[in-house]
Design a protein around this motif. Structure first.
Motif, mmCIF file in Angstrom:
data_model
loop_
_atom_site.group_PDB
_atom_site.id
_atom_site.type_symbol
_atom_site.label_atom_id
_atom_site.label_comp_id
_atom_site.label_asym_id
_atom_site.label_seq_id
_atom_site.Cartn_x
_atom_site.Cartn_y
_atom_site.Cartn_z
ATOM 1 N N LYS A 38 73.929 -44.528 12.864
ATOM 2 C CA LYS A 38 74.385 -44.933 14.192
ATOM 3 C C LYS A 38 73.328 -45.803 14.869
ATOM 4 O O LYS A 38 73.654 -46.827 15.484
ATOM 5 C CB LYS A 38 74.685 -43.699 15.039
ATOM 6 N N ALA A 56 82.281 -48.803 20.578
ATOM 7 C CA ALA A 56 82.992 -48.023 19.554
ATOM 8 C C ALA A 56 82.014 -47.191 18.733
ATOM 9 O O ALA A 56 82.263 -46.010 18.471
ATOM 10 C CB ALA A 56 83.797 -48.951 18.654
ATOM 11 N N ILE A 60 82.557 -43.143 18.998
ATOM 12 C CA ILE A 60 83.254 -42.524 17.865
ATOM 13 C C ILE A 60 82.225 -41.935 16.913
ATOM 14 O O ILE A 60 81.310 -42.615 16.455
ATOM 15 C CB ILE A 60 84.136 -43.555 17.139
ATOM 16 N N ASN A 61 82.402 -40.669 16.582
ATOM 17 C CA ASN A 61 81.465 -39.980 15.707
ATOM 18 C C ASN A 61 82.154 -39.696 14.369
ATOM 19 O O ASN A 61 83.029 -38.847 14.281
ATOM 20 C CB ASN A 61 81.007 -38.682 16.365
ATOM 21 N N THR A 62 81.768 -40.421 13.325
ATOM 22 C CA THR A 62 82.405 -40.288 12.012
ATOM 23 C C THR A 62 81.405 -39.941 10.918
ATOM 24 O O THR A 62 81.622 -40.270 9.752
ATOM 25 C CB THR A 62 83.120 -41.586 11.632
ATOM 26 N N LEU A 66 81.936 -45.050 9.961
ATOM 27 C CA LEU A 66 82.209 -46.266 10.729
ATOM 28 C C LEU A 66 80.973 -47.148 10.800
ATOM 29 O O LEU A 66 81.068 -48.375 10.690
ATOM 30 C CB LEU A 66 82.683 -45.907 12.138
#
Length: 87
Positions: A38, A56, A60-62, A66
């Motif tokens: 990140k 984004a 958004i935590n993926t 991502l």
């Protein structure tokens, strides 16, 4: 407010009490993995002045998925993409 604080404190102790040491290690590892990707992706989005991507990536935590896609697919320059597609 005290009830909410009490709930959060108790919830945290209950979940960590019943976790095995290996589970804790896995969770800490996933957190470090996610934060590293990140950070790099958000840094690159900020330097490329891509505000929508920055937001984004922040929201958004993926677990790094991502962020990896952004770094290796979406943030490539047009020149790099045409060179790769011509090979």
């Amino acid at each position: 407010m005290e009830n909410l604080l009490s709930f959060l404190v108790n919830y945290g102790t209950v979940t960590t009490t019943y976790m095995e040491p290996t589970e804790k290690i896995i969770i800490v590892g996933l957190i470090i993995w996610s934060l590293a990707w990140k950070g790099v992706a958000m840094w690159k989005a900020a330097h490329r002045d891509e505000k929508k991507w920055f937001i984004a990536l922040f929201a958004i935590n993926t677990i790094g998925i991502l962020e990896i896609l952004y770094l290796y697919v979406f943030s490539r320059d047009k020149k790099e993409q045409t060179i790769i597609s011509n090979q």
